[in-house]
Scaffold this motif. Structure first.
Motif, PDB file in Angstrom:
ATOM      1  N   ALA A  36     -40.969  -7.091   3.814  1.00 31.51           N
ATOM      2  CA  ALA A  36     -40.048  -6.119   4.115  1.00 31.51           C
ATOM      3  C   ALA A  36     -40.491  -5.065   4.661  1.00 31.51           C
ATOM      4  O   ALA A  36     -39.563  -4.103   6.054  1.00 31.51           O
ATOM      5  N   ALA A  37     -41.113  -4.040   4.312  1.00 30.54           N
ATOM      6  CA  ALA A  37     -41.672  -2.742   4.482  1.00 30.54           C
ATOM      7  C   ALA A  37     -42.688  -3.241   5.711  1.00 30.54           C
ATOM      8  O   ALA A  37     -42.943  -1.400   5.854  1.00 30.54           O
ATOM      9  N   ALA A  38     -43.032  -4.411   5.329  1.00 32.11           N
ATOM     10  CA  ALA A  38     -44.186  -4.320   6.456  1.00 32.11           C
ATOM     11  C   ALA A  38     -43.681  -4.463   8.459  1.00 32.11           C
ATOM     12  O   ALA A  38     -44.179  -4.308   8.961  1.00 32.11           O
ATOM     13  N   LEU A  39     -42.797  -5.413   8.255  1.00 28.88           N
ATOM     14  CA  LEU A  39     -42.189  -5.271   9.140  1.00 28.88           C
ATOM     15  C   LEU A  39     -41.588  -4.640  11.052  1.00 28.88           C
ATOM     16  O   LEU A  39     -41.805  -4.347  11.597  1.00 28.88           O
ATOM     17  N   PRO A  40     -41.587  -2.926  10.121  1.00 34.16           N
ATOM     18  CA  PRO A  40     -40.949  -2.241  10.598  1.00 34.16           C
ATOM     19  C   PRO A  40     -41.927  -2.121  11.871  1.00 34.16           C
ATOM     20  O   PRO A  40     -42.630  -1.101  11.440  1.00 34.16           O
ATOM     21  N   GLY A  41     -41.699  -1.731  13.270  1.00 31.88           N
ATOM     22  CA  GLY A  41     -42.381  -0.632  13.267  1.00 31.88           C
ATOM     23  C   GLY A  41     -43.783  -1.994  14.717  1.00 31.88           C
ATOM     24  O   GLY A  41     -44.644  -1.639  14.920  1.00 31.88           O
ATOM     25  N   ALA A  42     -43.353  -2.813  13.918  1.00 29.79           N
ATOM     26  CA  ALA A  42     -44.091  -4.171  14.292  1.00 29.79           C
ATOM     27  C   ALA A  42     -43.962  -4.609  15.666  1.00 29.79           C
ATOM     28  O   ALA A  42     -42.372  -4.829  16.111  1.00 29.79           O
ATOM     29  N   HIS A  43     -44.601  -5.409  16.554  1.00 28.98           N
ATOM     30  CA  HIS A  43     -43.966  -5.523  18.507  1.00 28.98           C
ATOM     31  C   HIS A  43     -43.365  -7.022  18.012  1.00 28.98           C
ATOM     32  O   HIS A  43     -42.998  -7.753  18.579  1.00 28.98           O
ATOM     33  N   ILE A  44     -44.468  -7.848  16.687  1.00 27.91           N
ATOM     34  CA  ILE A  44     -43.943  -9.268  17.080  1.00 27.91           C
ATOM     35  C   ILE A  44     -44.493  -9.589  16.148  1.00 27.91           C
ATOM     36  O   ILE A  44     -45.433  -8.783  14.973  1.00 27.91           O
ATOM     37  N   VAL A  45     -44.016 -10.748  15.076  1.00 31.28           N
ATOM     38  CA  VAL A  45     -44.059 -11.521  14.425  1.00 31.28           C
ATOM     39  C   VAL A  45     -44.137 -12.678  14.508  1.00 31.28           C
ATOM     40  O   VAL A  45     -43.709 -13.293  14.863  1.00 31.28           O
ATOM     41  N   VAL A  46     -45.833 -12.789  13.579  1.00 29.39           N
ATOM     42  CA  VAL A  46     -46.154 -14.265  13.852  1.00 29.39           C
ATOM     43  C   VAL A  46     -46.037 -15.348  12.422  1.00 29.39           C
ATOM     44  O   VAL A  46     -46.976 -14.508  11.711  1.00 29.39           O
ATOM     45  N   PHE A  47     -45.395 -16.526  12.127  1.00 27.14           N
ATOM     46  CA  PHE A  47     -45.992 -17.504  11.695  1.00 27.14           C
ATOM     47  C   PHE A  47     -45.763 -18.853  11.554  1.00 27.14           C
ATOM     48  O   PHE A  47     -44.924 -19.416  12.475  1.00 27.14           O
TER      49      PHE A  47
ATOM     50  N   ARG B 130     -49.206  -3.774  17.781  1.00 31.89           N
ATOM     51  CA  ARG B 130     -48.970  -4.417  16.127  1.00 31.89           C
ATOM     52  C   ARG B 130     -48.859  -5.684  15.841  1.00 31.89           C
ATOM     53  O   ARG B 130     -47.178  -5.607  15.851  1.00 31.89           O
ATOM     54  N   ILE B 131     -49.340  -6.628  15.350  1.00 33.12           N
ATOM     55  CA  ILE B 131     -48.738  -8.115  15.201  1.00 33.12           C
ATOM     56  C   ILE B 131     -48.820  -8.639  13.855  1.00 33.12           C
ATOM     57  O   ILE B 131     -50.057  -7.881  12.995  1.00 33.12           O
ATOM     58  N   VAL B 132     -47.746  -8.647  12.654  1.00 32.15           N
ATOM     59  CA  VAL B 132     -47.401  -9.480  11.794  1.00 32.15           C
ATOM     60  C   VAL B 132     -47.738 -11.023  11.829  1.00 32.15           C
ATOM     61  O   VAL B 132     -46.795 -11.359  12.487  1.00 32.15           O
ATOM     62  N   TYR B 133     -48.618 -11.141  10.628  1.00 30.46           N
ATOM     63  CA  TYR B 133     -48.875 -12.880  10.541  1.00 30.46           C
ATOM     64  C   TYR B 133     -48.816 -12.464   9.326  1.00 30.46           C
ATOM     65  O   TYR B 133     -49.304 -12.195   8.260  1.00 30.46           O
ATOM     66  N   VAL B 134     -47.623 -13.976   8.941  1.00 30.83           N
ATOM     67  CA  VAL B 134     -46.653 -13.744   7.797  1.00 30.83           C
ATOM     68  C   VAL B 134     -47.568 -15.499   7.595  1.00 30.83           C
ATOM     69  O   VAL B 134     -47.207 -16.224   8.193  1.00 30.83           O
ATOM     70  N   GLY B 135     -48.077 -15.663   6.057  1.00 26.34           N
ATOM     71  CA  GLY B 135     -48.790 -17.388   6.041  1.00 26.34           C
ATOM     72  C   GLY B 135     -49.659 -17.069   6.284  1.00 26.34           C
ATOM     73  O   GLY B 135     -50.660 -16.870   6.315  1.00 26.34           O
TER      74      GLY B 135
ATOM     75  N   ALA C 247     -33.172   1.408  14.650  1.00 24.47           N
ATOM     76  CA  ALA C 247     -33.526   0.284  13.515  1.00 24.47           C
ATOM     77  C   ALA C 247     -32.363   0.006  13.496  1.00 24.47           C
ATOM     78  O   ALA C 247     -31.113   0.606  13.904  1.00 24.47           O
ATOM     79  N   SER C 248     -31.952  -0.736  12.508  1.00 22.88           N
ATOM     80  CA  SER C 248     -30.559  -1.462  12.233  1.00 22.88           C
ATOM     81  C   SER C 248     -30.074  -0.839  11.026  1.00 22.88           C
ATOM     82  O   SER C 248     -30.058  -0.195  10.529  1.00 22.88           O
ATOM     83  N   ALA C 249     -28.370  -0.900  11.274  1.00 23.47           N
ATOM     84  CA  ALA C 249     -27.543  -0.235  10.305  1.00 23.47           C
ATOM     85  C   ALA C 249     -27.100  -0.851   9.410  1.00 23.47           C
ATOM     86  O   ALA C 249     -26.592  -0.027   8.126  1.00 23.47           O
ATOM     87  N   PHE C 250     -27.667  -1.985   9.414  1.00 30.58           N
ATOM     88  CA  PHE C 250     -27.976  -2.985   8.027  1.00 30.58           C
ATOM     89  C   PHE C 250     -28.707  -2.513   6.818  1.00 30.58           C
ATOM     90  O   PHE C 250     -29.986  -2.067   7.241  1.00 30.58           O
ATOM     91  N   CYS C 251     -28.701  -2.238   6.033  1.00 21.15           N
ATOM     92  CA  CYS C 251     -29.272  -1.884   5.023  1.00 21.15           C
ATOM     93  C   CYS C 251     -29.909  -2.486   4.056  1.00 21.15           C
ATOM     94  O   CYS C 251     -29.766  -4.307   4.121  1.00 21.15           O
ATOM     95  N   LEU C 252     -31.583  -2.520   4.252  1.00 24.07           N
ATOM     96  CA  LEU C 252     -32.362  -3.571   3.204  1.00 24.07           C
ATOM     97  C   LEU C 252     -32.367  -4.721   2.333  1.00 24.07           C
ATOM     98  O   LEU C 252     -31.750  -5.187   2.012  1.00 24.07           O
ATOM     99  N   ARG C 253     -31.321  -3.699   1.376  1.00 24.11           N
ATOM    100  CA  ARG C 253     -31.438  -4.154  -0.174  1.00 24.11           C
ATOM    101  C   ARG C 253     -29.620  -4.077  -0.623  1.00 24.11           C
ATOM    102  O   ARG C 253     -29.013  -5.244  -1.309  1.00 24.11           O
ATOM    103  N   HIS C 254     -28.718  -3.168   0.418  1.00 21.90           N
ATOM    104  CA  HIS C 254     -27.259  -3.745   0.192  1.00 21.90           C
ATOM    105  C   HIS C 254     -26.140  -4.330   1.267  1.00 21.90           C
ATOM    106  O   HIS C 254     -25.041  -4.426   1.326  1.00 21.90           O
ATOM    107  N   GLY C 255     -26.863  -4.781   2.379  1.00 23.46           N
ATOM    108  CA  GLY C 255     -27.202  -5.593   3.436  1.00 23.46           C
ATOM    109  C   GLY C 255     -25.886  -4.793   4.893  1.00 23.46           C
ATOM    110  O   GLY C 255     -25.945  -3.656   4.692  1.00 23.46           O
TER     111      GLY C 255
ATOM    112  N   HIS D 196     -50.502 -10.885   6.461  1.00 24.25           N
ATOM    113  CA  HIS D 196     -49.088 -11.478   4.581  1.00 24.25           C
ATOM    114  C   HIS D 196     -49.179 -12.858   3.777  1.00 24.25           C
ATOM    115  O   HIS D 196     -48.748 -13.116   5.093  1.00 24.25           O
ATOM    116  N   ASP D 197     -49.018 -13.155   3.399  1.00 26.99           N
ATOM    117  CA  ASP D 197     -49.886 -14.346   2.874  1.00 26.99           C
ATOM    118  C   ASP D 197     -48.372 -14.850   2.617  1.00 26.99           C
ATOM    119  O   ASP D 197     -48.423 -16.276   1.505  1.00 26.99           O
ATOM    120  N   GLY D 198     -47.329 -14.426   2.351  1.00 24.11           N
ATOM    121  CA  GLY D 198     -45.847 -14.743   2.220  1.00 24.11           C
ATOM    122  C   GLY D 198     -45.184 -14.256   0.758  1.00 24.11           C
ATOM    123  O   GLY D 198     -45.031 -15.428   0.338  1.00 24.11           O
TER     124      GLY D 198
END
Length: 454
Positions: free
Chosen positions: A377-388, A337-342, A446-454, A365-367
């Motif tokens: 931010a919701a599209a990134l979890p579960g992705a193997h690679i992110v490309v932009f 699963r590859i996420v392409y931004v921009g 999954a990271s211990a950081f919250c996307l909303r509260h940090g 995702h056009d950015g």
């Protein structure tokens, strides 16, 4: 093993009388010390000459107190060595031979040393005995001002055998310490001395040329002034009928003088302009070299992208159905699963078709142009690679993308452009084993950081 330059002075034995020496079995003096020597005895009223010193001291004096550049200017005048082709060892060896043989060469070396170290000679002349002389030498050792002090001590009237021997020993051991601890500094010093010698020669040539031009100008001005004085005196003695001719000739001479001054000023301005152009050309050449390096790097990247795109095209046109192994350029994205931004809509659609055909899943995702940035931010979890692509994404989206990828420990890769070739080249460059490890282990926990509260 080579013998030392001279035997150590037997100062304690020399103080014994003949009977005491016979009783103790000690000689009054060594054979080398009792042999006739050409050295000047201490406590005389004049300083010793270079040729009068012990022959074994000449090597240390020449090597310590005179630089190679100075010797290259002086030694060829009295020997058959070539100033430029002779090695430093040949120059040094010939200088030592000149000092031993005496004659005009030794006198020239002695004169050069006296001129270089006149201040040190005056300072050491204040010593009234060998104790004060050694005190001045020890002070010079502490300050590191060794060459002037060494020459002033060796030729001092109160320099006894023991004094010269101690100075030679200190210098000899100091050379061992310096050679053992500062080999790199010595290499740099030799290079700097060579560069300094070249610069000095260049400056001397320029100064001599300027001096010749100045001498010619002064001679021309003096000759013209003399002619003016003569013509003025002649004009005062001639009849009034010749005043007009003399005045005209005087005016012509003045015009010639002014013209000569103008030519000198013109040549000076041309020289300065040429120097400025040289500096500008050097700066332009450096800029061109930098631009060339950047162009070569860009060409290398573009060539790799073209090769990857060509291979992908060949793989896509292969009708044999062979998709295993390393044949397919995009085979590494299968099941990922590859996420392409921009990017651009046209190239993004082509990328979507290529990845789908290779068995992968490309999420676009056009950015934030038309898609909501909150969906990024919701599209990134579960992705193997992110490309932009760095040329088709805004800074805010890129910073958000990097921050979220770091929190979720997802690999992200920037592309040079939004072209299909850049994407294909990246997929071919990424090691398949790395992608397979990501696919087998899934995305990072999954990271211990919250996307909303940090």
């Amino acid at each position: 093993m080579h013998m030392p330059p001279f035997r150590l002075a037997q100062t304690q034995r020399l103080k014994l009388s003949g009977d005491d020496a016979a009783g103790t079995g000690l000689r009054a003096a060594d054979a080398c010390c009792s042999a006739p020597s050409k050295a000047v005895a201490p406590n005389t009223k004049r300083r010793a000459r270079l040729t009068e010193l012990d022959n074994h001291l000449h090597c240390s004096i020449i090597g310590t107190c005179l630089s190679t550049h100075e010797l290259r200017k002086l030694v060829p005048k009295f020997t058959g060595l070539d100033r430029r082709d002779a090695t430093d060892l040949e120059i040094h060896h010939s200088a030592v031979e000149l000092a031993i043989d005496g004659g005009a060469g030794a006198k020239a070396l002695h004169k050069s040393l006296d001129e270089h170290y006149a201040a040190a000679i005056r300072r050491f002349d204040q010593a009234a005995d060998d104790v004060a002389l050694l005190a001045l030498w020890d002070e010079a050792l502490k300050n590191g001002d060794i060459p002037p002090a060494y020459w002033a001590l060796m030729t001092h009237p109160y320099a006894t055998l023991y004094v010269r021997q101690k100075a030679f020993g200190d210098l000899h051991m100091l050379s061992h310490l310096v050679g053992a601890a500062n080999r790199a500094d010595i290499r740099r010093l030799v290079a700097l001395e060579a560069e300094n010698a070249e610069l000095k020669e260049k400056i001397e040539r320029q100064q001599s040329r300027l001096q010749e031009i100045g001498t010619q100008r002064d001679a021309t001005i003096a000759a013209l002034n003399e002619q003016i004085v003569q013509l003025t005196a002649l004009a005062t003695r001639q009849i009034p009928a010749d005043d007009a001719d003399l005045e005209a000739q005087l005016q012509r001479l003045r015009e010639k003088l002014a013209d000569a001054d103008q030519r000198i000023a013109l040549h000076t301005s041309r020289r300065e302009a040429a120097e400025q152009r040289v500096a500008q050309e050097q700066g332009a050449a450096a800029a061109l070299r930098k631009s060339r390096d950047q162009a070569l790097a860009l060409l290398k990247v573009a060539q790799s992208e073209c090769d990857a795109l060509e291979q992908a095209t060949l793989d896509a046109s292969d009708t044999s159905g062979n998709t295993d192994g390393g044949r397919a350029s995009l085979a590494s994205v299968r099941g990922k699963r590859i996420v392409y931004v921009g990017g651009r809509p046209g190239s993004n659609a082509a990328l979507k078709r290529l990845v789908d055909a290779a068995g992968g899943d490309l999420v676009l995702h056009d950015g934030g142009v038309e898609d909501r940035k909150g969906l990024l931010a919701a599209a990134l979890p579960g992705a193997h690679i992110v490309v932009f692509p760095v040329d088709c994404i805004d800074h805010d989206s890129m910073n958000t993308l990097k921050r979220v990828c770091e929190r979720h420990q997802i690999d992200y890769h920037p592309l040079r452009t939004a072209s299909v070739a850049s994407f294909v080249e990246l997929m071919a460059r990424l090691h398949p084993v790395h992608l397979e490890q990501l696919a087998q282990g899934g995305h990072a926990p999954a990271s211990a950081f919250c996307l909303r509260h940090g």
